[in-house]
Structures are given as structure tokens and as C-alpha cells.
Design a protein around this motif. Structure first.
Motif, short mmCIF file in Angstrom:
data_model
loop_
_atom_site.label_atom_id
_atom_site.label_comp_id
_atom_site.label_asym_id
_atom_site.label_seq_id
_atom_site.Cartn_x
_atom_site.Cartn_y
_atom_site.Cartn_z
N ALA A 176 0.81 -1.21 0.00
CA ALA A 176 0.00 0.00 0.00
C ALA A 176 0.84 1.26 0.00
N GLU A 177 2.09 1.18 0.47
CA GLU A 177 2.98 2.34 0.48
C GLU A 177 3.74 2.50 -0.83
N GLY A 178 3.62 1.52 -1.74
CA GLY A 178 4.29 1.63 -3.03
C GLY A 178 5.60 0.89 -3.14
N SER A 179 6.01 0.11 -2.13
CA SER A 179 7.22 -0.70 -2.23
C SER A 179 6.91 -1.97 -3.02
N VAL A 180 7.90 -2.42 -3.80
CA VAL A 180 7.71 -3.58 -4.68
C VAL A 180 8.53 -4.76 -4.14
N TYR A 181 7.87 -5.90 -3.98
CA TYR A 181 8.49 -7.12 -3.46
C TYR A 181 8.37 -8.24 -4.48
N HIS A 182 9.42 -9.05 -4.60
CA HIS A 182 9.37 -10.22 -5.48
C HIS A 182 8.93 -11.42 -4.65
N LEU A 183 7.87 -12.09 -5.10
CA LEU A 183 7.35 -13.25 -4.38
C LEU A 183 7.65 -14.55 -5.11
N ILE A 331 0.56 4.00 -4.21
CA ILE A 331 -0.56 3.09 -4.40
C ILE A 331 -1.53 3.14 -3.23
N LYS A 332 -1.15 3.81 -2.12
CA LYS A 332 -2.07 3.92 -1.00
C LYS A 332 -3.37 4.58 -1.42
N SER A 333 -3.32 5.44 -2.46
CA SER A 333 -4.55 6.07 -2.94
C SER A 333 -5.51 5.04 -3.49
N LEU A 334 -4.98 3.88 -3.90
CA LEU A 334 -5.83 2.81 -4.41
C LEU A 334 -6.54 2.07 -3.28
N PHE A 335 -5.92 2.03 -2.10
CA PHE A 335 -6.43 1.16 -1.05
C PHE A 335 -7.09 1.88 0.12
N LEU A 336 -6.83 3.17 0.31
CA LEU A 336 -7.38 3.86 1.47
C LEU A 336 -8.14 5.11 1.02
N ARG A 337 -9.31 5.29 1.56
CA ARG A 337 -10.07 6.49 1.26
C ARG A 337 -9.59 7.68 2.08
N LYS A 338 -9.03 7.42 3.26
CA LYS A 338 -8.58 8.49 4.14
C LYS A 338 -7.37 9.20 3.55
#
Length: 446
Positions: A176-183, A331-338
Motif C-alpha cells: 500500500a505504500e508503493g514498495s515492490v516485493y518479489h514473491l 498506491i495507498k490512494s488505491l487502497f485507502l479512502r482516508k
């Protein structure tokens, strides 16, 4: 453990993507029981909403997807649900990809004992995924088909995400903060020195195609056979060194959510992970998948099947992400309305967890005995740990046994393999003769 930034991870030096620092098995991991208890004690830990979309442009017709947002299972407390998303990128035909799409999930679930608690079920997933991948490969090869496929297989249970992968398709997570992780792991020989060493130490050869005059061309390949991947499902005709044992990683998201991008190499040959997520930030999942595919084709052209699945794991009822706005927006704008300004107060009240991705488990070993002997593993008694065939007492072979001599059936000897799965294990470890396969003058290209 918390996932750490590693700017050189995955071959994209300086990209800002997030990888994992190396740790010994189990060192620094967050115990699964601790995470589950923390989740159960949090009143705002409802299961997330899952939104997803896919897009594809076809060149060979060998990419296949499996999308199921609501799968049911029974546990000690009744019925519960989980989600499965998978991508299969076939080569040398589509047979292995189609077979895996139709059978892999059932083979994974078949390796898990019934009536486990949720904690036990999540803990059992890594070994069950290994068993399911190996069974799918073994069953398909018995049909004497020669096609093969990559597999990137994702199971989502609440905020827990488990990814199993063979081949060069990838799954990445944008928090949600925009960090990218490889899974997932990349099993291309060109970028995976550990896999090159595994193959050569087992007696295989790794090199490029040799043409007239002795010149070498193309990517590194495994010989005999000529495949440029070290792990896949199928590929009966390329020798024993290509194994179906998946890399498995399991993480827990905060309840701020995240976005998964699962794509075939048609995307990753054209776009870095950062470029893929930034190209679709703020867009709904279906639109995002289409944007990523179009961006990849714009860069490289349609040279290969190019497929993308986007899965948004959202806080409950946050179902309407805003469209992308000008400027760099997390990307937090995608997941949080606040608004961002309100987040500190919400954290103080326990309304939203800090945006931390916690690693629970990771193992990429190609040794079946190691992968099925984890303390987290759970198997059915009197059944083969891989193919689930019933075994009478005295028929089982301990996975730790180096010969085909039978051992008594019992938990202290387990997990146990039937004779045919023991032979499969021996072949994957380079202990059986190789079949006659293509030499380095092969022209097989995938």
C-alpha cells in the motif's frame, strides 16, 4: 522477518525494487501462530476484498490462466474460503499448460490432511505445493507428452499470500505504500547461478547452442535437452535435471492491502517491476492488467504470448479505487479512502496496521527430501506424500532413504514415498541415467 530493500535484486540494479536479505532457514522469521493470534485479536482484521483482472495478447497460444476468487474448504470451525490465481506459460506445445491448469489445484489440496485449523492449513501449504507440483509433473509425463510449462501459483487466505513458482513467469507485490516485493524466483539459467551449479554438479551440462565454426549463440541452456529454464512442469524429453520443485514464499500483508502482478515473460522481457506497477498505479485491476500488457507490447512488440493478472487485496468495502491522477501518487490512494494526514490518528486508534509485509516462509531448494521434511509439513498416514496413493505396511519408502529398500510405515519414518515417486526423486537428484535427449547442436528454442 520484515522484508528488506535490496536495490540489486532480480537483476535490475538500482531499480529500487525490494528483495530479501539472505537468512538461514527459519532465522528471523515471524512465527505463523504469532501472526494469526495478532490477527484474531484485532477487531479490524476482517478478510480482505479481492478484485482481479487479466489481459493477454497471444502470439503462440500457449499462455493459460486460472482465476478463482472464492474456493471453499472445511476446517475445524466449519467452511471457509480462499482465492487462487495462477499463470501457466507453455512451451513446445500447450499440453502441459492446459493439464496443469486443470489438475494442479486439486493435486495441491489433495496433499493436505483434512480438518486442519486455519493455522495448520496455512502452515501446510508450502509442502503441499511442492507435492502438488511434483505429482502434476509426474502424472503428465506418464502420458508421454513432451510439452512443458512454467507455473506461478498464488493462494490468498485472508492477508496471507503464498506463491509457488517454476520457470520465468513472475509474481510481484506492490504494498500500500508503493514498495515492490518479489514473491517468485526466476529459473532462467542466464540469471540463476545457483541453478547452473545444481545442474552441473549433478552431471548435466549448461551452455549455449553451438553453430558452425564453434560459435555459441542464444541463452544458456541445460543439456541434454536444450531448455533455457532449470525448472518446469512437463518437458519429458529434456532430461532429469529440469525439476518441477517450486520456489515457495509465504508472506502476510498489513490490512492496508496490496496489489499482486502475475505475468509471463512476455511482460518481464520488456518491463522492470517498477515500470510495470507504475504504469498502472491507481487503475482498477482489469484496466491495470490491460495497461501492463499494452506497455510491454509497445516496448518489445508481440514476440511472445504476453499475459498479465492483477489482483487487488483490499480492506473490506474499499471497492472503488480512484483513477490515476497526474504526478507521482503512491498506491495507498488505491487502497485507502482516508487522506495521508489522517493516517497517524488511525494508527493510534488501531484502525489500520502499519504497512509492513512480514515474511513467514521461503524455500527454493531443489531437494525433495528437504522440502517435504519441514516442521510445518503435514501428511496423510499410509499415503505417498506426493501422489497420495494408499500404501500397505512395509510398502512405504522414507523420503530420507537413499535406496529403494522398503521401510516400515509410521510417522517416525515419514514422509513416505511410493516406489514410483521414490524413483522420481532419485531421477531429480541425478541418481538415474539420463534419457536420450537433444545435444547442444539442438535448435529447440522457447
Amino acid at each position: 522477518m520484515f522484508l528488506q530493500k535490496d536495490c540489486s535484486f532480480g537483476g535490475f540494479e538500482g531499480s529500487g525494487e525490494v528483495g530479501l536479505t539472505e537468512t538461514k532457514a527459519g532465522e528471523g522469521m515471524v512465527p505463523l501462530a504469532v501472526l494469526l493470534k495478532r490477527e484474531l485479536s484485532n477487531e479490524r482484521s476482517e478478510k480482505p476484498d479481492i478484485l482481479y483482472g487479466q489481459a493477454s495478447q497471444s502470439r503462440k497460444g500457449e499462455d493459460f490462466t486460472f482465476l478463482k476468487a472464492e474456493c471453499h474448504r472445511m476446517d475445524k470451525n466449519g467452511s471457509t474460503t480462499f482465492s487462487v490465481f495462477a499463470l501457466f506459460d507453455g512451451h513446445n506445445g500447450s499440453g502441459a499448460a492446459i493439464y496443469s491448469k486443470e489438475n494442479l489445484l486439486n493435486n495441491v489440496l489433495g496433499a493436505i490432511p483434512p480438518k486442519l485449523s486455519r493455522e495448520e492449513w496455512i502452515a501446510a501449504l508450502p509442502s503441499a505445493l511442492v507435492a502438488g507440483f511434483v505429482k502434476t509433473d509426474k502424472d503428465f509425463q506418464e502420458k508421454a507428452h513432451t510439452s512443458g510449462t512454467t507455473a506461478t501459483f498464488v493462494i490468498i487466505d485472508g492477508w496471507f499470500v503464498t506463491v509457488a513458482s517454476v520457470g520465468d513467469s513472475r509474481c510481484i507485490l506492490e504494498s500500500a505504500e508503493g514498495s515492490v516485493y518479489h514473491l517468485s524466483a526466476d529459473h532462467r539459467l542466464d540469471v540463476n547461478e545457483e541453478e547452473v551449479e545444481r545442474i552441473t554438479s549433478s552431471g548435466g551440462e549448461v551452455g549455449r547452442i553451438v553453430i558452425a565454426g564453434g560459435a555459441e549463440i542464444g541463452p544458456l541452456r541445460c543439456w541434454p535437452g536444450g531448455l533455457c529454464l532449470s525448472r518446469s512442469i512437463g518437458d519429458l524429453d529434456v532430461g532429469q535435471y529440469i525439476v518441477p520443485i517450486p520456489h515457495v514464499k509465504q508472506v502476510k500483508l498489513s490490512n492496508a492491502g496490496g496489489r499482486l502482478v502475475i505475468s509471463s515473460d512476455g511482460v518481464w522481457d520488456a518491463l522492470t517491476s517498477d515500470k510495470a506497477v507504475s504504469s498502472c498505479r491507481g487503475l482498477p485491476a482489469e484496466v491495470a492488467a490491460d495497461r501492463i500488457v499494452k506497455e510491454a507490447v509497445k516496448v518489445k512488440g508481440l514476440r511472445d504470448d504476453t499475459t498479465c493478472i492483477v489482483v487487488d487485496i483490499l480492506p473490506p468495502e474499499k471497492l472503488s479505487p480512484p483513477l490515476k491522477k497526474p504526478g507521482k501518487v503512491g498506491i495507498k490512494s488505491l487502497f485507502l479512502r482516508k487522506s495521508y494526514e489522517s493516517l497517524p490518528d488511525e494508527l493510534d486508534r488501531g484502525c489500520c496496521e502499519p504497512d509492513v509485509v512480514e515474511e513467514i516462509f521461503e524455500d527454493g531448494s531443489a531437494l525433495l527430501a528437504q522440502r517435504l521434511s519441514s516442521e510445518r509439513s503435514k501428511f496423510k498416514q499410509f499415503k505417498c506424500a506426493v501422489c497420495q496413493v494408499e500404501m500397505k505396511q512395509g510398502e512405504g519408502v522414507s523420503i530420507h532413504t537413499n535406496s529403494m529398500r522398503p521401510s516400515g510405515v509410521g510417522p517416525r519414518n515419514g514422509p513416505l514415498l511410493c516406489p514410483t515417486c521414490e524413483a522420481k526423486k532419485e531421477a531429480m537428484e541425478g541418481k538415474l541415467p539420463s534419457p536420450n535427449c537433444a545435444s547442444r547442436v539442438s535448435t529447440m528454442i522457447i
